[in-house]
Write a protein that holds these residues in place. Structure first.
Motif, short mmCIF file in Angstrom:
data_model
loop_
_atom_site.label_atom_id
_atom_site.label_comp_id
_atom_site.label_asym_id
_atom_site.label_seq_id
_atom_site.Cartn_x
_atom_site.Cartn_y
_atom_site.Cartn_z
N LYS A 119 -28.89 57.22 -4.59
CA LYS A 119 -28.20 56.79 -5.81
C LYS A 119 -27.94 55.29 -5.74
O LYS A 119 -27.83 54.72 -4.67
CB LYS A 119 -26.86 57.51 -5.96
CG LYS A 119 -26.98 59.02 -6.10
CD LYS A 119 -25.68 59.65 -6.55
CE LYS A 119 -24.70 59.82 -5.40
NZ LYS A 119 -23.76 60.93 -5.56
N ARG A 120 -27.83 54.72 -6.92
CA ARG A 120 -27.51 53.30 -6.98
C ARG A 120 -26.43 53.06 -8.02
O ARG A 120 -26.49 53.61 -9.12
CB ARG A 120 -28.76 52.51 -7.36
CG ARG A 120 -28.44 51.05 -7.58
CD ARG A 120 -29.63 50.24 -7.98
NE ARG A 120 -29.24 48.85 -8.00
CZ ARG A 120 -30.04 47.86 -8.31
NH1 ARG A 120 -31.29 48.10 -8.62
NH2 ARG A 120 -29.60 46.62 -8.31
N GLU A 121 -25.45 52.26 -7.65
CA GLU A 121 -24.47 51.81 -8.62
C GLU A 121 -24.31 50.31 -8.44
O GLU A 121 -23.76 49.87 -7.43
CB GLU A 121 -23.14 52.53 -8.39
CG GLU A 121 -22.46 52.92 -9.69
CD GLU A 121 -21.30 53.88 -9.45
OE1 GLU A 121 -20.17 53.40 -9.47
OE2 GLU A 121 -21.56 55.07 -9.23
N GLY A 122 -24.85 49.55 -9.38
CA GLY A 122 -24.80 48.10 -9.26
C GLY A 122 -25.46 47.64 -7.97
O GLY A 122 -26.65 47.85 -7.74
N ASN A 123 -24.65 47.04 -7.09
CA ASN A 123 -25.16 46.47 -5.86
C ASN A 123 -24.99 47.39 -4.66
O ASN A 123 -25.08 46.98 -3.53
CB ASN A 123 -24.43 45.14 -5.60
CG ASN A 123 -25.30 44.19 -4.83
OD1 ASN A 123 -26.52 44.24 -4.94
ND2 ASN A 123 -24.69 43.34 -4.04
N THR A 124 -24.70 48.67 -4.94
CA THR A 124 -24.46 49.63 -3.87
C THR A 124 -25.49 50.75 -3.91
O THR A 124 -25.73 51.34 -4.96
CB THR A 124 -23.04 50.23 -3.99
OG1 THR A 124 -22.09 49.17 -3.89
CG2 THR A 124 -22.77 51.24 -2.88
N LEU A 144 -36.25 45.83 -7.67
CA LEU A 144 -37.27 46.23 -8.66
C LEU A 144 -36.70 47.31 -9.57
O LEU A 144 -37.44 48.11 -10.13
CB LEU A 144 -38.52 46.73 -7.94
CG LEU A 144 -39.07 45.79 -6.84
CD1 LEU A 144 -40.18 46.45 -6.05
CD2 LEU A 144 -39.54 44.47 -7.43
N GLY A 145 -35.37 47.34 -9.70
CA GLY A 145 -34.75 48.33 -10.57
C GLY A 145 -34.57 49.65 -9.87
O GLY A 145 -33.56 49.90 -9.23
N ASP A 146 -35.60 50.50 -9.96
CA ASP A 146 -35.49 51.81 -9.29
C ASP A 146 -36.03 51.79 -7.87
O ASP A 146 -36.06 52.81 -7.20
CB ASP A 146 -36.16 52.90 -10.13
CG ASP A 146 -37.62 52.61 -10.41
OD1 ASP A 146 -38.09 51.50 -10.08
OD2 ASP A 146 -38.31 53.48 -10.97
N ILE A 147 -36.44 50.62 -7.40
CA ILE A 147 -36.82 50.46 -5.99
C ILE A 147 -36.11 49.22 -5.44
O ILE A 147 -36.17 48.15 -6.04
CB ILE A 147 -38.35 50.27 -5.82
CG1 ILE A 147 -39.12 51.45 -6.43
CG2 ILE A 147 -38.70 50.11 -4.33
CD1 ILE A 147 -40.63 51.26 -6.43
N ILE A 178 -34.71 54.97 -5.95
CA ILE A 178 -33.61 55.60 -6.67
C ILE A 178 -34.08 56.90 -7.32
O ILE A 178 -35.11 56.92 -7.99
CB ILE A 178 -33.03 54.66 -7.75
CG1 ILE A 178 -32.78 53.24 -7.19
CG2 ILE A 178 -31.75 55.24 -8.36
CD1 ILE A 178 -32.01 53.15 -5.90
N GLY A 179 -33.32 57.95 -7.08
CA GLY A 179 -33.67 59.25 -7.66
C GLY A 179 -34.66 60.05 -6.83
O GLY A 179 -34.99 61.18 -7.16
#
Length: 171
Positions: A91-96, A26-29, A63-64
């Motif tokens: 934190k999120r970077e792509g698929n991590t 869901l982007g930030d979730i 995220i955040g």
């Protein structure tokens, strides 16, 4: 089946890395599914066994934010409650996904009973200077804020109830 790469860090230098089943991006979730493994002993809260190896979690990474939420299910698929990790960051970077654990945890039973866990771990971390006083205070204030929001009815976020073991999103 889509996967999400999780890097879960614990002070001073423990790192748990795994590939989990992605349920929803869901982007930030991030909503993902995994099994509890490698636990030395089951977790009991208030005399009730709530987590052991082989139990399933649906987890929500925000995220955040400074917490994540695990919906815990036993081997028969019964909902045991919500497990909340207090985190330094998500934190999120792509698929991590990357998270840093701050020791304190909260367990919420389906009946609404709420327990703060691992306070002694946080105190030991401060005592042995693995964390500073600022981090110690931050973890406590975050935990208190979550407990408060839960009592007011504004925690957990709505999204947590949209996904479960039996919901269509999982099939």
């Amino acid at each position: 089946m889509k996967k999400i790469h999780l890097i879960y860090k614990r002070i001073p230098n423990r790192i748990l890395e795994r590939e989990d089943e992605l349920i929803a991006d869901l982007g930030d979730i991030i909503v993902a599914k995994s099994k509890f493994e490698g636990m030395l002993t089951p977790l009991f809260v208030n005399g009730v066994k709530v987590i052991e190896n082989g139990y399933t979690m649906i987890y929500f990474a925000f995220i955040g934010e400074n917490y994540d939420i695990l919906k815990v299910y036993d081997k028969e698929g019964n909902f045991k409650g919500l497990y909340v990790d207090i985190l330094s960051y998500t934190k999120r970077e792509g698929n991590t996904l990357e998270m840093l654990d701050l020791f304190l945890d909260i367990f919420i039973f389906p009946n609404g009973e709420i327990f703060l866990l691992d306070e002694e771990e946080l105190e030991m971390a401060l005592l042995y200077e693995l964390i500073d006083k600022e981090t110690f205070d931050f973890a406590y204030s975050k935990a208190r804020e979550i407990v408060e929001k839960f009592r007011e009815g504004s925690f957990p976020p709505e999204v947590v109830w949209k996904y479960s073991l039996s919901s269509p999103e999982d099939e």
